[in-house]
Design a protein around this motif. Structure first.
Motif, PDB file in Angstrom:
ATOM      1  N   LEU A 124      64.007  33.231  47.048  1.00  0.00           N
ATOM      2  CA  LEU A 124      65.076  32.344  47.511  1.00  0.00           C
ATOM      3  C   LEU A 124      64.897  31.985  48.981  1.00  0.00           C
ATOM      4  N   ASN A 164      64.101  28.134  50.383  1.00  0.00           N
ATOM      5  CA  ASN A 164      64.921  27.512  51.419  1.00  0.00           C
ATOM      6  C   ASN A 164      64.051  26.915  52.530  1.00  0.00           C
ATOM      7  N   ARG A 206      71.321  29.850  46.354  1.00  0.00           N
ATOM      8  CA  ARG A 206      71.164  31.207  46.906  1.00  0.00           C
ATOM      9  C   ARG A 206      72.427  32.042  46.740  1.00  0.00           C
ATOM     10  N   ARG A 210      71.616  32.633  42.240  1.00  0.00           N
ATOM     11  CA  ARG A 210      70.354  33.121  42.789  1.00  0.00           C
ATOM     12  C   ARG A 210      69.176  32.601  41.981  1.00  0.00           C
TER      13      ARG A 210
END
Length: 508
Positions: free
Chosen positions: A355, A359, A452, A498
């Motif tokens: 994650l 990002n 997330r 997630r």
């Protein structure tokens, strides 16, 4: 309701809403896609063969082919899920020869020493780097389209100190007299790889992270901007005279801010302006075989969303001011430094690293307008957050371990294919989701959704006039880039907590 019943209800409600599979009761996040609003072209997603492939390429066929499939395969399993992540670029480490020096190399870890084709007597041994060459062929056979040869240090036979690392300072570990020999060596390597492996390097990256002094630990050399420009002048003409189409890619800056500011050394910073402003003494834009792009590494600029945005906005604005046609390539990344408490130490096969990196990918693509995005170690033996596929640290064989990061990168690399164009995806800034959208050359639309948070979300796609059916692929705690189901535009699509989710369909 009695207070006992109320208490039991409250406990039940708290437990169910805290479940990772729960979905937010907020209204669905609506995303409006505008294919007519376009941004940068996406050339590829890639990773490098350093340092492990020099050994893994000699492992038993079944194991190394499994690794190659995970990295490069475009095949689909029986359940509709991808067999691998379909990397479209492979980076080949042109070694400096510290391996033959052993402990005298000054590099403690044998896995960070590399072979070299150039020997101490100036002869060539083309049997070297054979294990890496196996992976080069494996990538080509599985459809990888772009190949980059990159250099950490000039060969030890040419360096000032006879080592693959520097004695310190900000200057290249190479005498000016050996610059032509270094260029000649690189041309020889390109030609031999093409002749024997059938692979022509599309790009050659002759310097790597020139801002660091590279006094040991692994192969490397510092370079001043003026020295890089001098090398490019020689190398560009040598490539042209050899009839090679390979283009020079610079500068693999150690941090993105070195591209637009002096950083820790004015002689090694401001590299966009230094190399691509016609008024600069180090201008390289008119050199033969020079790629019209600047490459940098996202290290140490990923602390949090605020830093991600600030650095990449400054990078994009510098390019717009100096040369709006100049491309930016994010050519290396893994987890380094302290990112608000999230650090590189400790292998993580789970979603936390996946994650975090997704990002960074999102920011590099949507803020800095990166045209390519490359991970560092494709295969890692280390207890560190630096690998896609992990292995036992054994030179002759061992087990392999898939990471969620591997599959999260696949949400981009497997479906956003070379030549795709990033398109507009409008959605509320208050949403916890991060969304990017692309159109492949065949008309296929791809939307990647990063969540997330610990709660699932509902998503609605808005694409006027479309009633097409698409496919959903998910990387999460439960799934590894798994094909989930079909969907129709305007359906409410469930985005798991997630997770990284990719939606793929054809434009009407």
């Amino acid at each position: 309701m009695t207070w006992i019943h109320f208490l039991l209800f409250a406990v039940f409600f708290s437990c169910t809403t805290g479940n990772d599979n729960s979905f937010s009761e907020e209204s669905a996040v609506e995303v409006t896609l505008k294919p007519e609003v376009t941004y940068q072209e996406i050339h590829n997603f890639g990773a490098s063969d350093a340092w492990s492939c020099q050994f893994v390429g000699n492992w038993p066929d079944e194991i190394k082919n499994r690794i190659a499939d995970l990295l490069f395969s475009l095949e689909i399993n029986e359940d509709g899920s991808p067999k691998g992540i379909g990397l479209s670029c492979w980076r080949f480490n042109i070694g400096a020869g510290s391996a033959r020096q052993g402990n005298d190399s000054g590099i403690d870890d044998p896995w960070r020493r590399a072979e070299s084709f150039l020997q101490d007597d100036d002869s060539y041994n083309w049997d070297k780097q054979s294990a890496q060459r196996w992976f080069l062929q494996a990538a080509e056979e599985r459809g990888v389209e772009t190949f980059i040869g990159f250099v950490n240090s000039p060969p030890v036979a040419l360096t000032k100190n006879g080592k693959a690392h520097s004695d310190g300072g900000n200057s290249m570990n190479l005498t000016a007299e050996n610059l032509p020999k270094f260029s000649e060596y690189l041309v020889e390597v390109i030609q031999n790889i093409q002749q024997n492996e059938g692979v022509l390097f599309d790009y050659l990256s002759p310097v790597n992270e020139p801002q660091w002094d590279w006094e040991g630990g692994q192969e490397g050399s510092p370079w001043k901007n003026s020295e890089i420009a001098q090398l490019c002048q020689i190398l560009g003409n040598d490539l042209k005279n050899a009839g090679l189409s390979t283009q020079i890619e610079i500068t693999e800056a150690g941090q993105l801010n070195h591209l637009y500011e002096a950083g820790n050394d004015a002689e090694r910073g401001n590299q966009i302006r230094e190399f691509f402003s016609p008024t600069s003494d180090n201008f390289v834009g008119d050199i033969p075989n020079m790629a019209h792009k600047i490459a940098g590494h996202s290290y140490f600029t990923t602390t949090n969303d605020e830093v991600l945005k600030e650095v990449r906005t400054k990078l994009r604005k510098e390019i717009e001011q100096v040369d709006p046609e100049l491309e930016f390539s994010m050519s290396e990344f893994c987890i380094l430094g302290d990112n608000d408490g999230f650090r590189g130490n400790g292998r993580d096969l789970g979603m936390e690293t996946a994650l975090f990196v997704a990002n960074v990918i999102h920011a590099d693509l949507t803020i800095a307008n990166a045209s390519a995005w490359h991970w560092w170690l494709a295969v890692s033996p280390y207890d560190y957050k630096d690998g896609l596929v992990y292995i036992d640290k054994n030179k002759t064989g061992g087990d392999i371990y898939e990471s969620k990061l591997l599959w999260a990168l696949g949400n981009y690399s497997r479906f956003v294919r070379p030549g795709a164009t990033r398109i507009s995806a409008e959605y509320p800034e208050t949403s916890d989701l991060k969304i990017s959208a692309f159109q492949n050359k065949n008309g296929e639309l791809v939307t990647v959704v990063l969540n997330r948070g610990n709660s699932g979300k509902e998503l609605k796609l808005n694409l006027p006039g479309s009633s097409k059916t698409g496919r959903i692929y998910e990387t999460s705690e439960q799934n590894d880039l798994k094909y989930l189901s079909e969907f129709k535009i305007r359906d409410e699509i469930q985005i798991a907590p997630r997770s990284v989710t990719t939606l793929v369909w054809n434009q009407p």
